[in-house]
Design a protein around this motif. Structure first.
Motif, PDB file in Angstrom:
ATOM      1  N   GLN A   1      -7.700 -49.792  47.732  1.00  0.00           N
ATOM      2  CA  GLN A   1      -6.712 -49.416  46.829  1.00  0.00           C
ATOM      3  C   GLN A   1      -7.279 -48.787  45.683  1.00  0.00           C
ATOM      4  O   GLN A   1      -6.630 -47.626  44.451  1.00  0.00           O
ATOM      5  CB  GLN A   1      -5.953 -51.354  45.774  1.00  0.00           C
ATOM      6  CG  GLN A   1      -4.799 -50.521  45.320  1.00  0.00           C
ATOM      7  CD  GLN A   1      -4.903 -52.541  44.107  1.00  0.00           C
ATOM      8  OE1 GLN A   1      -5.854 -52.838  43.778  1.00  0.00           O
ATOM      9  NE2 GLN A   1      -3.354 -52.381  43.543  1.00  0.00           N
ATOM     10  N   ALA A   2      -8.229 -49.478  43.858  1.00  0.00           N
ATOM     11  CA  ALA A   2      -8.794 -49.152  43.460  1.00  0.00           C
ATOM     12  C   ALA A   2      -9.588 -47.913  42.922  1.00  0.00           C
ATOM     13  O   ALA A   2      -9.054 -47.370  42.335  1.00  0.00           O
ATOM     14  CB  ALA A   2     -10.298 -49.748  43.389  1.00  0.00           C
TER      15      ALA A   2
ATOM     16  N   ARG B   1      -6.462 -45.357  43.270  1.00  0.00           N
ATOM     17  CA  ARG B   1      -5.457 -46.436  42.061  1.00  0.00           C
ATOM     18  C   ARG B   1      -5.853 -44.646  41.186  1.00  0.00           C
ATOM     19  O   ARG B   1      -5.324 -44.066  40.417  1.00  0.00           O
ATOM     20  CB  ARG B   1      -5.369 -47.098  42.038  1.00  0.00           C
ATOM     21  CG  ARG B   1      -4.654 -47.383  40.236  1.00  0.00           C
ATOM     22  CD  ARG B   1      -3.471 -48.796  40.445  1.00  0.00           C
ATOM     23  NE  ARG B   1      -2.541 -48.431  39.686  1.00  0.00           N
ATOM     24  CZ  ARG B   1      -1.987 -48.284  38.638  1.00  0.00           C
ATOM     25  NH1 ARG B   1      -1.234 -47.233  39.654  1.00  0.00           N
ATOM     26  NH2 ARG B   1      -1.688 -48.332  37.728  1.00  0.00           N
ATOM     27  N   GLN B   2      -7.386 -45.025  41.254  1.00  0.00           N
ATOM     28  CA  GLN B   2      -8.118 -44.078  39.947  1.00  0.00           C
ATOM     29  C   GLN B   2      -7.521 -42.796  40.649  1.00  0.00           C
ATOM     30  O   GLN B   2      -7.046 -41.682  39.647  1.00  0.00           O
ATOM     31  CB  GLN B   2     -10.162 -44.136  40.637  1.00  0.00           C
ATOM     32  CG  GLN B   2     -10.327 -43.173  39.225  1.00  0.00           C
ATOM     33  CD  GLN B   2     -11.610 -43.934  38.938  1.00  0.00           C
ATOM     34  OE1 GLN B   2     -12.069 -45.062  39.175  1.00  0.00           O
ATOM     35  NE2 GLN B   2     -12.217 -43.587  38.165  1.00  0.00           N
TER      36      GLN B   2
ATOM     37  N   LEU C   1      -4.126 -41.824  39.187  1.00  0.00           N
ATOM     38  CA  LEU C   1      -3.735 -42.082  37.851  1.00  0.00           C
ATOM     39  C   LEU C   1      -4.594 -40.966  37.695  1.00  0.00           C
ATOM     40  O   LEU C   1      -4.169 -40.313  36.255  1.00  0.00           O
ATOM     41  CB  LEU C   1      -4.537 -43.357  37.456  1.00  0.00           C
ATOM     42  CG  LEU C   1      -3.948 -44.531  37.110  1.00  0.00           C
ATOM     43  CD1 LEU C   1      -5.177 -44.861  36.878  1.00  0.00           C
ATOM     44  CD2 LEU C   1      -2.440 -44.483  36.558  1.00  0.00           C
ATOM     45  N   ARG C   2      -5.168 -40.429  38.050  1.00  0.00           N
ATOM     46  CA  ARG C   2      -6.155 -38.897  37.467  1.00  0.00           C
ATOM     47  C   ARG C   2      -5.165 -37.649  38.140  1.00  0.00           C
ATOM     48  O   ARG C   2      -4.728 -37.047  37.058  1.00  0.00           O
ATOM     49  CB  ARG C   2      -7.808 -38.478  38.169  1.00  0.00           C
ATOM     50  CG  ARG C   2      -8.801 -39.682  37.612  1.00  0.00           C
ATOM     51  CD  ARG C   2     -10.222 -39.029  38.338  1.00  0.00           C
ATOM     52  NE  ARG C   2     -10.925 -39.498  37.515  1.00  0.00           N
ATOM     53  CZ  ARG C   2     -12.600 -38.445  36.942  1.00  0.00           C
ATOM     54  NH1 ARG C   2     -12.299 -37.905  37.822  1.00  0.00           N
ATOM     55  NH2 ARG C   2     -12.969 -38.756  36.188  1.00  0.00           N
TER      56      ARG C   2
ATOM     57  N   GLY D   1      -2.192 -37.783  35.850  1.00  0.00           N
ATOM     58  CA  GLY D   1      -2.405 -37.293  35.070  1.00  0.00           C
ATOM     59  C   GLY D   1      -2.340 -35.637  34.560  1.00  0.00           C
ATOM     60  O   GLY D   1      -2.482 -34.949  33.629  1.00  0.00           O
ATOM     61  N   ARG D   2      -3.376 -35.127  35.599  1.00  0.00           N
ATOM     62  CA  ARG D   2      -3.777 -33.813  35.541  1.00  0.00           C
ATOM     63  C   ARG D   2      -2.547 -33.355  35.662  1.00  0.00           C
ATOM     64  O   ARG D   2      -2.179 -32.165  34.574  1.00  0.00           O
ATOM     65  CB  ARG D   2      -4.472 -33.591  36.354  1.00  0.00           C
ATOM     66  CG  ARG D   2      -5.029 -32.028  36.538  1.00  0.00           C
ATOM     67  CD  ARG D   2      -6.359 -31.941  37.557  1.00  0.00           C
ATOM     68  NE  ARG D   2      -7.176 -31.951  36.962  1.00  0.00           N
ATOM     69  CZ  ARG D   2      -7.671 -31.305  36.244  1.00  0.00           C
ATOM     70  NH1 ARG D   2      -7.708 -30.532  34.983  1.00  0.00           N
ATOM     71  NH2 ARG D   2      -9.247 -32.155  36.477  1.00  0.00           N
TER      72      ARG D   2
ATOM     73  N   GLN E   1       0.278 -33.809  32.520  1.00  0.00           N
ATOM     74  CA  GLN E   1      -0.437 -32.743  31.330  1.00  0.00           C
ATOM     75  C   GLN E   1       0.007 -31.202  31.514  1.00  0.00           C
ATOM     76  O   GLN E   1      -0.128 -30.745  30.382  1.00  0.00           O
ATOM     77  CB  GLN E   1      -2.115 -33.223  30.769  1.00  0.00           C
ATOM     78  CG  GLN E   1      -2.406 -34.832  30.697  1.00  0.00           C
ATOM     79  CD  GLN E   1      -1.284 -34.669  29.391  1.00  0.00           C
ATOM     80  OE1 GLN E   1      -1.222 -34.166  28.105  1.00  0.00           O
ATOM     81  NE2 GLN E   1      -0.867 -36.055  28.538  1.00  0.00           N
TER      82      GLN E   1
ATOM     83  N   GLN F   1       2.679 -40.276  30.865  1.00  0.00           N
ATOM     84  CA  GLN F   1       2.031 -40.869  30.557  1.00  0.00           C
ATOM     85  C   GLN F   1       1.870 -42.364  30.685  1.00  0.00           C
ATOM     86  O   GLN F   1       1.477 -43.221  31.545  1.00  0.00           O
ATOM     87  CB  GLN F   1       0.905 -41.054  29.241  1.00  0.00           C
ATOM     88  CG  GLN F   1       0.816 -40.236  28.773  1.00  0.00           C
ATOM     89  CD  GLN F   1       0.326 -39.619  27.268  1.00  0.00           C
ATOM     90  OE1 GLN F   1       0.896 -40.148  26.217  1.00  0.00           O
ATOM     91  NE2 GLN F   1       0.532 -38.036  26.626  1.00  0.00           N
TER      92      GLN F   1
ATOM     93  N   LYS G   1       5.382 -47.076  40.521  1.00  0.00           N
ATOM     94  CA  LYS G   1       4.526 -48.069  41.018  1.00  0.00           C
ATOM     95  C   LYS G   1       5.596 -48.895  41.644  1.00  0.00           C
ATOM     96  O   LYS G   1       6.042 -50.884  42.229  1.00  0.00           O
ATOM     97  CB  LYS G   1       4.032 -48.976  39.696  1.00  0.00           C
ATOM     98  CG  LYS G   1       2.290 -50.044  40.444  1.00  0.00           C
ATOM     99  CD  LYS G   1       1.765 -50.286  39.867  1.00  0.00           C
ATOM    100  CE  LYS G   1       1.230 -51.172  39.804  1.00  0.00           C
ATOM    101  NZ  LYS G   1       0.061 -51.709  38.699  1.00  0.00           N
TER     102      LYS G   1
END
Ligand SMILES: Nc1ncnc2c1ncn2[C@@H]1O[C@H](COP(=O)(O)OP(=O)(O)O)[C@@H](O)[C@H]1O
Ligand SMILES: Nc1ncnc2c1ncn2[C@@H]1O[C@H](COP(=O)(O)OP(=O)(O)O)[C@@H](O)[C@H]1O
Ligand SMILES: [Mg+2]
Ligand SMILES: [Mg+2]
Lengths: 594, 619
Positions: free
Chosen positions: B111-112, B115-116, B119-120, B123-124, B127, B173, B181
């Motif tokens: 999960q960690a 999830r990272q 998010l990355r 996010g990319r 943006q 963001q 989620k």
């Protein structure tokens, strides 16, 4: 080009500014007590649910006691209802203080900004001030209104749950306690870096906004020179910068948030392992283990949000500093205490000098000029001679750096600002119109003007075009309304000044954008107005100069000659050069006129 | 349109009279603020997302894994309790338990990591989309014609490019992550509950319809409240900004108390709107919490009863209690970012509207070329008719030829159409009928760089960009050397004052050129135009703030530097006319007199009259 060289330096962080905001919460003291109580009781109710579950599992379920189930179940429902109601009352009660705080600070900020002088406003982009009145205030509101409460609630909850857990079975409690160490530590570190990068993004966005503003306001110039690509490239560079820093921010938070989630989960696994072993060995009941895991999961959010809330607190502090930086600026120009009962309008400049703060050379030095009541003086000088600066000294939009300006013998600095600015009215060379009705724009300086007076002022300024606007005097003009031509705006500015019926009327090159015929009409009308008032008229044209009784020549920062137009024309070559249209029209112009 | 012929009645509802009436309320919130986007917004969104199709698919995969891993943990805990403990109690060792714990740890790590990654990646993508949107909207605004900008106003351009883009950034963001989620957690939890125990699961989901109804009510209310908040805050902002930019007038006219009164009123309206929004949020949150807690209580009762009769295991009951909390938590967050969603929707709506505007002065598909050797500057109007608003032609019919190299003075009363004529030559507008030719080429067939190099117009409203004096002079011809910049300034008599500034040509001009006097700003604008060295130079009342000798210097420069250039000079001061080869007198859109100044003065027409009036004014 550096988009914003006037960006004020930020002072170092201090929680002090934020602490000073507390006085805004004082009127709501009792409410706040209630809110805090409701919050604390709410935590209790929230924690009660898992404990009741434990009772259910270890009691009725374990012993097959169906009679004992109902009361416990009903108790759970009851506690649930109470918790919800407490949340409701707390949130509802919060509305008033939270918004009251924000609204009051914004009012005060606005009031203060209106008192700060031109010098201040010349340095600050209005966007920067706006961001203080909106973004920064919301940040403060969010923290003082919710963040702080959550912070304390979370800590309380953390402590209570940890105590409960320790109490239930201390080895597991200790484990949970230990797991919060890396979380708090990382949060604190994260927060520091997060704030730094957020600020960088914020600054870069500010620069981007400045470019946007310029590209919108300067669109004519950009189009006239076909420089679309150049402007786009500059914008693109800045946008790419924002992109880069935003990506750093994304990467940082991605790392942090996934870290925040993995720790509680690992702890949960360990709790299960040790807990199950303990149940196996009879050191712990099954119900207690269930309650334990439930409680543990209840801790995930408070712990995870701790970093968030701390970051929010930091941001609020920064915002408070930014706000206080403005609020603590002492107005460099403050009114005196004197009033003038019956102003006659006797204006004197006595050895006045003026230097802009960032300039090496003074603009004005040792200016002596007397304008008797009812008299009108024309100020003549080359471009950039300091005429506008000179006129700004009278209503104290600027203060002289040496010497003094007096009205009826009183230093203008001793007069109340309202008194002074009632005596003096200026029609500025660059007219400012607000997004309001024509009427409101004209009555800026005099709200009690009658319709007749309004009509007369419009007539004087030859601004009759206002009647032809779609809604006449009620038409909205300015940025958000109908746009007017340069000449039209100038005439409205003139009408505005005339309408406020000042003892001293200052016209700063107010007729420059008018065509010859209109100008003649305006001058004719102005003659009447100026007969009753003391006047200062900045002029480039002989026709305007003739409105005055005498002329003052401004040269090299001081007034070198005062006299009649014809007199100066005959005696002063510099004056002749400035005003006589054909005085030394050089031979290069085989002027078709001759 | 800003100019309407039949004004609708003043908008009485709540608008304070000081604001005055405008033809349409300009803060164009879409009629119905809704999260369901309209066609054009959807098109824009699709267009923006298209390049990321593959990445988005990947993203969906990642997020499903991530949530599955996250959701499985309480489930695994219940297995651990139900199947891991009995073997220990029976003394057969903790191997089952250890396996379960191992799986939990694996799930936590998965999960960690996912999830990272999520998010990355999100996010990319977010943006990049934002960057693309910024670029597109900015470029599009710059492409749109002046006629568009005159109507749309700079204030709205600025808010499109700042607050609207920020609204979308905000969604990308924080809102997007929360939304995804919330939805996945809720759906996943519901499924899990049913899998765990159909019976108990159904009981737990009984309140769902109530929940949906409640959410629907909230959405409707929130749209209303949201609209009100936007409207009130917009007024606060406009009033604030205008008071600050116009502070000189505010202070000089003692406007502060009245301003404060208005501001407090607006601020209070905003507070009211905000209060309603917060109260609505409080009601919604409480409602959800109440439903959630009652359900938990109910499940505890019913589940306890089932467990008591051995129909459900204790671990399952524990898992239920855990999941139910998870089920309702995100629902509460939904209320928080619903506003973000609405703002972003409204912003997208406005941006897509702008992007669909077409320039009214389009670039030619196949640009024509000017005669070899560059533009010479012959301007011709052929049967030109022009109207801003169809019914009211400003130029009824104009035929005019200005030979290359001639300097022409254009005079006439305000509103005669002088500026309009100048705008046609610089192709800020296209004629409604007929054509305007430069060296025999229709302006409509010239591309922008060619045209702008050949024709430059300087108006009263000159704008200085932040930066140094030299930067500003160089604006029209970026390749000019320092020497050329200096020469241009010298030629028009601006060198002396620039050299006197603290850092000479490198002095920052300050906010909007605030460091300089009005006349000095005009001089810089002139230097800029002179340096650009166009074949046709148009000056529209551009000398109004200059003193006479400065004005004369500018004119002399016109004659010497631009001797072989075509010049069109519009000015009220007839001194300007003296240097002209030819005078055109305009009246109601028509040229009523045309000839060399001397001849017109000698005749006794309009110009002779004007000239006499001017002479009188010099007395
Ligand atoms: N805010 C400022 N900071 C520094 N210098 C200024 C500022 N405003 C004006 N000046 C300088 O002061 C001089 C006088 O300006 P001003 O009074 O506006 O001239 P004018 O006679 O044309 O009205 C000019 O040389 C100008 O460059
Ligand atoms: N953008 C516009 N939209 C509608 N009407 C306009 C616009 N600009 C100018 N006009 C009208 O066109 C006429 C001519 O204006 P203009 O060419 O600016 O005159 P001049 O420069 O001679 O004073 C005026 O009646 C003016 O009101
Ligand atoms: Mg000036
Ligand atoms: Mg014009």
């Amino acid at each position: 080009m550096p988009p914003d060289t006037h960006k004020p330096r930020r002072p170092l962080l201090s929680s002090n500014s934020l602490w000073r905001m507390k006085s805004y919460l004082r009127p709501y003291a009792t409410r706040l007590v209630f809110i805090w109580l409701a919050a604390i009781v709410g935590i209790g109710a929230g924690l009660a649910l898992p404990l009741i579950s434990e009772q259910v599992i270890d009691g009725p379920v374990a012993h097959g006691d169906s009679a004992g189930l109902l009361p416990l179940g009903l108790l759970a429902v009851g506690v649930g209802v109470v918790e919800a109601l407490l949340i409701f009352f707390r949130r509802w009660a919060q509305v008033k203080p939270v918004l009251g705080l924000e609204t009051r600070i914004r009012d005060d900020l606005y009031e203060h900004l209106q008192r700060l002088p031109m010098g201040f406003h010349g340095d600050w982009q209005s966007g920067q001030l706006l961001s203080r009145a909106t973004t920064d205030l919301s940040t403060i509101r969010r923290f003082l209104g919710f963040g702080m409460l959550f912070l304390v609630m979370n800590i309380l909850q953390l402590i209570t749950v940890t105590v409960l857990l320790l109490n239930k079975y201390w080895p597991l409690g200790l484990l949970v306690l230990a797991s919060s160490v890396p979380i708090v530590w990382t949060s604190l570190r994260f927060e520091k870096r997060y704030i730094k990068i957020s600020r960088q993004v914020q600054d870069e966005q500010g620069d981007l906004a400045t470019l946007v503003e310029e590209s919108a306001l300067g669109i004519r110039t950009i189009k006239a020179f076909g420089r679309r690509h150049h402007v786009y490239d500059r914008y693109d560079d800045a946008a790419l910068k924002v992109y880069g820093s935003s990506m750093s921010k994304v990467r940082l938070s991605a790392k942090f948030f996934s870290f925040l989630e993995i720790i509680p989960n690992i702890t949960l696994a360990l709790v299960l392992l040790l807990g199950a072993l303990a149940v196996g060995s009879g050191a712990l009941t099954l119900g207690a283990l269930v309650a334990f895991t439930t409680l543990m999961l209840q801790l995930v959010w408070p712990i995870a949000s701790l970093g968030y809330i701390l970051a929010m607190g930091q941001e609020a502090m920064t915002s408070a500093d930014r706000l206080m930086e403005v609020m603590d600026t002492v107005p460099a120009i403050e009114g005196g205490t004197q009033t003038i009962e019956r102003p006659r309008g006797h204006l004197r400049f006595e050895g006045v000098g003026f230097r802009f703060a960032d300039a090496d050379e003074p603009v004005l030095r040792d200016v002596w000029l007397e304008v008797k009541p009812g008299e009108t003086v024309a100020v003549v000088g080359a471009t950039g001679a300091g005429k506008t600066t000179l006129t700004a000294l009278v209503p104290r939009l600027l203060d002289p750096t040496s010497g003094r300006v007096t009205i009826d013998g009183q230093d203008v600095r001793d007069l109340k600002l309202t008194t002074l600015r009632q005596v003096v009215a200026t029609a500025f060379e660059e007219p400012t119109l607000f997004s309001m009705s024509v009427r409101e724009n004209l009555m800026l300086g005099r709200r009690d003007a009658t319709e007749e007076e309004l009509a007369a002022a419009i007539q004087t300024a030859q601004a009759m075009f206002v009647y032809d606007l779609p809604w006449g005097l009620d038409t909205r003009i300015g940025e958000q309304g109908l746009s007017l031509s340069g000449g039209q705006r100038q005439r409205l500015a003139l009408a505005r000044a005339v309408l406020s019926r000042p003892r001293i009327l200052v016209l700063d090159d107010t007729l420059s954008a008018l065509d010859v015929e209109t100008e003649a009409l305006v001058e004719e009308a102005l003659r009447h107005v100026l007969r009753e008032a003391t006047g200062i008229v900045v002029a480039h044209r002989a026709s305007t100069v003739l409105l005055a009784d005498k002329v003052a020549l401004l040269r090299d920062g001081t007034i070198t000659h005062v006299g009649q137009h014809q007199e100066l024309l005959a005696q002063v070559p510099e004056y002749r050069e400035l005003l006589a249209q054909d005085a030394d029209f050089d031979g290069a112009s085989e002027g078709a006129l001759r | 349109m800003t100019t309407t012929t039949t004004p609708p009645p003043p908008n009485a509802s709540g608008t304070a009279s000081w604001r005055g009436v405008a033809s349409e309320d300009q803060d164009e919130l879409p009629e119905k603020v809704s999260v369901l986007l309209r066609a054009r917004s959807r098109r824009l969104l699709g267009n923006l997302l298209r390049p990321y199709r593959k990445k988005i698919t990947l993203l969906v995969g990642i997020i499903v894994v991530s949530n599955a891993a996250g959701l499985s943990i309480p489930f695994l805990v219940s297995i651990g309790i139900d199947s891991g403990i009995p073997p220990i109690r029976q003394g057969s060792g903790p191997s089952v338990l250890l396996t379960v714990v191992g799986v939990i740890l694996a799930a936590a790590v998965t999960q960690a990591i996912t999830r990272q990654a999520f998010l990355r990646l999100s996010g990319r993508i977010g943006q990049s989309i934002l960057l693309e949107l910024r670029r597109r909207v900015f470029d599009h605004f710059q492409r749109l014609s002046l006629s568009f900008h005159e109507q749309y106003t700079s204030g709205r351009v600025i808010s499109r490019l700042t607050s609207d883009i920020e609204a979308i950034a905000e969604l990308l963001q924080s809102g997007f992550d929360a939304l995804v989620k919330a939805v996945l957690t809720m759906v996943g939890t519901a499924v899990l509950l049913l899998v765990l125990d159909v019976h108990l699961g159904l009981v737990a989901l009984v309140p769902l319809p109530l929940l949906l109804l409640f959410t629907k009510w909230f959405r409707r209310q929130s749209a209303i409240v949201y609209r009100r908040t936007r409207e009130t805050v917009a007024l606060v902002i406009v009033h604030f900004v205008e008071s600050m930019t116009g502070i000189r007038a505010v202070q000089a006219f003692r406007r502060e108390p009245r301003n404060q009164e208005i501001f407090q009123q607006l601020n209070d309206d905003y507070r009211g709107a905000n209060a309603r929004s917060m109260q609505l949020g409080a009601t919604f949150m409480t409602g959800i919490k109440l439903i959630g807690n009652m359900t938990i209580g109910g499940v505890l009762l019913y589940g306890g009863w089932l467990a008591l009769h051995g129909e459900v295991k204790v671990g399952v009951l524990a898992a239920f209690l855990l999941y139910l909390r998870q089920f309702y938590e995100p629902m509460q967050e939904v209320s928080q970012f619903y506003n973000t969603l609405q703002s972003a929707g409204a912003a997208l709506e406005k941006l897509s509207g702008v992007l669909e505007e077409e320039p009214s002065v389009p670039e030619p598909r196949e640009p024509a070329a000017l005669p070899p050797g560059g533009a010479r500057g012959k301007v011709r109007f052929e049967g030109v008719r022009f109207a801003y608003v169809e019914e009211m032609p400003i130029l009824p019919r104009l035929d005019l030829t200005i030979p290359a190299g001639q300097s022409v003075a254009l005079v006439g009363a305000t509103g005669a159409g002088k500026t309009t004529l100048a705008k046609l030559i610089s192709r800020f507008y296209d004629p409604t009928e007929g054509r305007v030719l430069l060296d025999g080429v229709d302006l409509r067939t010239l591309d922008e760089p060619t045209l702008r190099q050949a024709v430059v117009m300087v108006t009263q409203e000159n704008f200085l960009f932040s930066g140094t004096v030299a930067d500003n002079i160089r604006f029209g011809s970026p390749d000019a050397t320092d020497r050329q910049v200096r020469e241009a300034a010298k030629a028009i008599g601006a060198h002396e004052f620039i050299a006197g500034l603290p850092d000479g040509y490198d002095t920052e001009v300050g906010k909007r050129g605030g460091r300089m006097s009005a006349g000095q700003r005009q001089l810089v604008a002139f230097a800029r135009a002179f340096l650009a060295d166009p074949a046709v130079l148009i000056l529209d009342e551009a000398t109004s703030s200059l003193d006479v000798p400065s004005e004369r210097l500018v004119q002399r420069a016109l004659r010497t530097i631009l001797a072989d250039r075509t010049a069109l000079i519009i000015a009220h001061r007839l001194s300007t006319v003296e240097i002209a080869d030819r005078v055109l007198v305009m009246e109601r859109g028509e040229v009523v007199e045309d000839g060399p100044p001397a001849r017109l003065i000698a005749a006794s027409g309009r110009f002779a009259g004007l000239h006499q009036a001017w002479l009188d004014s010099l007395s």
